[in-house]
Design an enzyme around this catalytic site. Sequence first.
Site, PDB file in Angstrom:
ATOM      1  N   GLU A 257      -9.320   4.234  -1.834  1.00 39.12           N
ATOM      2  CA  GLU A 257      -8.121   4.024  -2.651  1.00 39.12           C
ATOM      3  C   GLU A 257      -8.494   3.333  -3.961  1.00 39.12           C
ATOM      4  O   GLU A 257      -9.586   2.777  -4.106  1.00 39.12           O
ATOM      5  CB  GLU A 257      -7.092   3.136  -1.914  1.00 39.12           C
ATOM      6  CG  GLU A 257      -6.685   3.664  -0.552  1.00 39.12           C
ATOM      7  CD  GLU A 257      -5.433   2.979   0.005  1.00 39.12           C
ATOM      8  OE1 GLU A 257      -4.691   2.334  -0.765  1.00 39.12           O
ATOM      9  OE2 GLU A 257      -5.210   3.113   1.228  1.00 39.12           O
TER      10      GLU A 257
ATOM     11  N   GLN B 120      -3.200   1.968  15.302  1.00 39.22           N
ATOM     12  CA  GLN B 120      -2.138   2.492  14.430  1.00 39.22           C
ATOM     13  C   GLN B 120      -1.265   3.517  15.168  1.00 39.22           C
ATOM     14  O   GLN B 120      -0.026   3.475  15.081  1.00 39.22           O
ATOM     15  CB  GLN B 120      -2.782   3.126  13.188  1.00 39.22           C
ATOM     16  CG  GLN B 120      -1.780   3.611  12.146  1.00 39.22           C
ATOM     17  CD  GLN B 120      -2.474   4.197  10.910  1.00 39.22           C
ATOM     18  OE1 GLN B 120      -3.692   4.213  10.814  1.00 39.22           O
ATOM     19  NE2 GLN B 120      -1.683   4.666   9.971  1.00 39.22           N
TER      20      GLN B 120
ATOM     21  N   ASP C  45      -8.867   0.385   2.288  1.00 41.90           N
ATOM     22  CA  ASP C  45      -7.845  -0.026   3.257  1.00 41.90           C
ATOM     23  C   ASP C  45      -8.368   0.299   4.662  1.00 41.90           C
ATOM     24  O   ASP C  45      -8.085   1.358   5.225  1.00 41.90           O
ATOM     25  CB  ASP C  45      -6.547   0.732   2.944  1.00 41.90           C
ATOM     26  CG  ASP C  45      -5.466   0.474   3.977  1.00 41.90           C
ATOM     27  OD1 ASP C  45      -5.511  -0.572   4.645  1.00 41.90           O
ATOM     28  OD2 ASP C  45      -4.577   1.344   4.115  1.00 41.90           O
TER      29      ASP C  45
ATOM     30  N   GLU D 140     -10.215   3.814   4.104  1.00 42.04           N
ATOM     31  CA  GLU D 140      -9.407   4.651   3.218  1.00 42.04           C
ATOM     32  C   GLU D 140      -9.868   4.427   1.790  1.00 42.04           C
ATOM     33  O   GLU D 140      -9.867   3.281   1.302  1.00 42.04           O
ATOM     34  CB  GLU D 140      -7.906   4.340   3.369  1.00 42.04           C
ATOM     35  CG  GLU D 140      -7.380   4.751   4.750  1.00 42.04           C
ATOM     36  CD  GLU D 140      -5.873   4.663   4.906  1.00 42.04           C
ATOM     37  OE1 GLU D 140      -5.214   3.998   4.083  1.00 42.04           O
ATOM     38  OE2 GLU D 140      -5.353   5.259   5.872  1.00 42.04           O
TER      39      GLU D 140
ATOM     40  N   THR E  62      -4.506   6.450   0.306  1.00 39.75           N
ATOM     41  CA  THR E  62      -5.745   7.238   0.388  1.00 39.75           C
ATOM     42  C   THR E  62      -5.764   8.306  -0.692  1.00 39.75           C
ATOM     43  O   THR E  62      -4.749   8.969  -0.943  1.00 39.75           O
ATOM     44  CB  THR E  62      -5.845   7.909   1.758  1.00 39.75           C
ATOM     45  OG1 THR E  62      -5.874   6.905   2.755  1.00 39.75           O
ATOM     46  CG2 THR E  62      -7.093   8.777   1.853  1.00 39.75           C
TER      47      THR E  62
ATOM     48  N   ARG F  20       0.090  15.759  14.173  1.00 35.93           N
ATOM     49  CA  ARG F  20       1.220  16.486  14.777  1.00 35.93           C
ATOM     50  C   ARG F  20       0.853  17.916  15.151  1.00 35.93           C
ATOM     51  O   ARG F  20       1.679  18.640  15.683  1.00 35.93           O
ATOM     52  CB  ARG F  20       2.411  16.468  13.810  1.00 35.93           C
ATOM     53  CG  ARG F  20       3.002  15.063  13.611  1.00 35.93           C
ATOM     54  CD  ARG F  20       4.275  15.062  12.799  1.00 35.93           C
ATOM     55  NE  ARG F  20       4.046  15.384  11.399  1.00 35.93           N
ATOM     56  CZ  ARG F  20       3.616  14.505  10.488  1.00 35.93           C
ATOM     57  NH1 ARG F  20       3.366  13.255  10.835  1.00 35.93           N
ATOM     58  NH2 ARG F  20       3.422  14.865   9.240  1.00 35.93           N
TER      59      ARG F  20
ATOM     60  N   GLU G  82      -9.858  12.393   8.495  1.00 33.56           N
ATOM     61  CA  GLU G  82      -9.775  13.725   7.905  1.00 33.56           C
ATOM     62  C   GLU G  82     -11.120  14.449   7.989  1.00 33.56           C
ATOM     63  O   GLU G  82     -11.174  15.636   8.330  1.00 33.56           O
ATOM     64  CB  GLU G  82      -9.340  13.622   6.436  1.00 33.56           C
ATOM     65  CG  GLU G  82      -7.904  13.180   6.251  1.00 33.56           C
ATOM     66  CD  GLU G  82      -7.626  12.769   4.815  1.00 33.56           C
ATOM     67  OE1 GLU G  82      -7.341  13.651   3.993  1.00 33.56           O
ATOM     68  OE2 GLU G  82      -7.714  11.557   4.502  1.00 33.56           O
TER      69      GLU G  82
ATOM     70  N   ARG H 136      -7.395   3.460  13.716  1.00 35.82           N
ATOM     71  CA  ARG H 136      -6.499   4.602  13.971  1.00 35.82           C
ATOM     72  C   ARG H 136      -5.885   4.578  15.367  1.00 35.82           C
ATOM     73  O   ARG H 136      -4.757   5.058  15.552  1.00 35.82           O
ATOM     74  CB  ARG H 136      -7.257   5.916  13.771  1.00 35.82           C
ATOM     75  CG  ARG H 136      -7.839   6.107  12.394  1.00 35.82           C
ATOM     76  CD  ARG H 136      -6.777   6.129  11.324  1.00 35.82           C
ATOM     77  NE  ARG H 136      -7.370   6.329  10.005  1.00 35.82           N
ATOM     78  CZ  ARG H 136      -6.729   6.069   8.880  1.00 35.82           C
ATOM     79  NH1 ARG H 136      -5.486   5.607   8.895  1.00 35.82           N
ATOM     80  NH2 ARG H 136      -7.312   6.258   7.719  1.00 35.82           N
TER      81      ARG H 136
ATOM     82  N   LYS I 132      -3.878  -2.413  10.216  1.00 35.87           N
ATOM     83  CA  LYS I 132      -4.237  -2.540   8.805  1.00 35.87           C
ATOM     84  C   LYS I 132      -4.421  -3.985   8.369  1.00 35.87           C
ATOM     85  O   LYS I 132      -5.049  -4.234   7.335  1.00 35.87           O
ATOM     86  CB  LYS I 132      -3.123  -1.942   7.930  1.00 35.87           C
ATOM     87  CG  LYS I 132      -2.777  -0.499   8.226  1.00 35.87           C
ATOM     88  CD  LYS I 132      -3.641   0.434   7.425  1.00 35.87           C
ATOM     89  CE  LYS I 132      -3.072   1.849   7.442  1.00 35.87           C
ATOM     90  NZ  LYS I 132      -3.887   2.742   6.611  1.00 35.87           N
TER      91      LYS I 132
ATOM     92  N   HIS J 107      -3.969  14.199   1.446  1.00 37.69           N
ATOM     93  CA  HIS J 107      -4.123  13.278   2.586  1.00 37.69           C
ATOM     94  C   HIS J 107      -2.939  13.424   3.545  1.00 37.69           C
ATOM     95  O   HIS J 107      -3.115  13.474   4.766  1.00 37.69           O
ATOM     96  CB  HIS J 107      -4.225  11.848   2.064  1.00 37.69           C
ATOM     97  CG  HIS J 107      -4.215  10.800   3.139  1.00 37.69           C
ATOM     98  ND1 HIS J 107      -5.248  10.647   4.031  1.00 37.69           N
ATOM     99  CD2 HIS J 107      -3.291   9.854   3.467  1.00 37.69           C
ATOM    100  CE1 HIS J 107      -4.961   9.643   4.863  1.00 37.69           C
ATOM    101  NE2 HIS J 107      -3.782   9.151   4.545  1.00 37.69           N
TER     102      HIS J 107
ATOM    103  N   THR K 213      -8.761  -5.790   4.021  1.00 35.49           N
ATOM    104  CA  THR K 213      -8.730  -4.847   2.905  1.00 35.49           C
ATOM    105  C   THR K 213      -9.790  -5.347   1.934  1.00 35.49           C
ATOM    106  O   THR K 213      -9.861  -6.550   1.669  1.00 35.49           O
ATOM    107  CB  THR K 213      -7.357  -4.849   2.201  1.00 35.49           C
ATOM    108  OG1 THR K 213      -6.341  -4.545   3.174  1.00 35.49           O
ATOM    109  CG2 THR K 213      -7.300  -3.845   1.065  1.00 35.49           C
TER     110      THR K 213
ATOM    111  N   ASP L  66       0.833  -1.196   0.000  1.00 43.53           N
ATOM    112  CA  ASP L  66       0.000   0.000   0.000  1.00 43.53           C
ATOM    113  C   ASP L  66       0.868   1.246   0.000  1.00 43.53           C
ATOM    114  O   ASP L  66       1.720   1.416   0.878  1.00 43.53           O
ATOM    115  CB  ASP L  66      -0.927  -0.014   1.230  1.00 43.53           C
ATOM    116  CG  ASP L  66      -2.069   0.984   1.079  1.00 43.53           C
ATOM    117  OD1 ASP L  66      -2.434   1.312  -0.072  1.00 43.53           O
ATOM    118  OD2 ASP L  66      -2.589   1.442   2.107  1.00 43.53           O
TER     119      ASP L  66
HETATM  120 MN    MN Z   1      -3.891   2.960   2.850  1.00 45.06          MN
END
Ligand code: MN
Length: 442
Positions: A221, A260, A253, A219, A374, A160, A388, A257, A273, A151, A277, A144
């Site tokens: 994709e 992750q 995907d 996600e 993404t 951050r 997002e 979170r 992940k 994104h 999928t 991936d």
């Molecule tokens: Mn992905």
Amino acid sequence: MTHALDFTHDPAARSWLASANTGHTDFPLQNLPLTVFRPAGTQGSSRQFRGGVGIGDQVLDLAALAASGLLQGAAQKAAAAAAGTTLNGLCAQGSVAWVALRHALFRLLGDEAGASQQATLRPMLSPQAQAEHALPTRIGNYTDFYTSIHHARNTGRILRGDTGADPVMPNFRSMPIAYHGRASSVGVSGQAVRRPNGQRLPPGAAAPVFGPSERLDYELELGVLIGPGNALGEPIALAQAAPQVFGLVLLNDWSARDIQAWEMAPLGPFNAKNFATTVSPWVVTWAALAPYRQAWAPDAAAPPLLPYLDDAGVRTHGALDIQLEAWLQPAAGAAQRLSHTTFAHQSWSVLQMIAQHTVGGCNLQPGDLLGSGTISGPGPDEAGTMIEITHGGRRPLTLADGSTRAFLADGDTLVLRGWCERPGAARIGFGECRGTVVPAPA
Ligand code: MN
């Protein structure tokens, strides 16, 4: 060669099958997407999965076509390779075979086919609405990528903070970056996706806790299915990448979170992940996508590209204008569109992903899967993930039924759709990629 337009892209061409000529079907004569399916409600050997081609609201059985005597030469060899339970054999044959099959299918399903040909083909058609699909290929490896700067910028700010510094990591503009994913848990549209249990570090906590993910995300994709591939130690040059693209599918995907955020440093995503999928069952071929290719350019702030990621071909037609949508269907209530964007915004081309993947000698194999990463566009309604859309869960969505979502709830179905349209070309589509969240194991 496989980006060239030919008679199969003529927007005026019509099929003798009326459902292919509606103007809004995903599968007009100009598309001819490939799949692996079995017709519902039949017995015995006809229950085996086999290759098929989407046309209007029907699917044409490639095993039956290969046995019919209607095809010759490379097209017959291609159909025979697609008669089994996966399309890997057809992937391996390469673009000359794929285009021969496309040309033959176009002539057989076009309205200039003779009455006797039509009569031979009709019993090979069955309704898509009743077909059951398997994965189009046996996926040996799945990688991936992470190729949308929008994104990267959105998630950088969410994770951050908006520090005033560029939220895009310095390597992003120099190469398409990626992680090696998990092939065994890739499933086909219709998949029930079990919410994963795992470790997460709650905000402010000193030690991790174990339990169901509370921040399950999707996600949006596209997936790239690889053609013949390359021998170990022999990179695929950018100029040779196009004939390696068998076709594209929609790809979700699924991402936990909270798992992750805790596990990802320093080696990248793992349990966040690897539980699922989902891909769409219809492979829209590289040849079918030819009219929707367009110029690609690096991000304005990118340093000069290294030569292995830059050539005239990718600059003139490396990008693809594929319209994409994500929809959320709660267990009860109306489906709601979450986003609409285009793959044309993507910062790296699928051709550069192939060049990057193999530049150190890594071998790609027939039927391997590459995720685009993404796909988020520049606008506020173009984000391809919940994290997002809800700004890290801080601004939950309100659905039509009054319920709210910071992330996905058990019972939610996430639906991806894609299509291409442009003046002078037919509208073609990808069908759907659908998956439903089911509760975590106790
Ligand atoms: Mn992905």
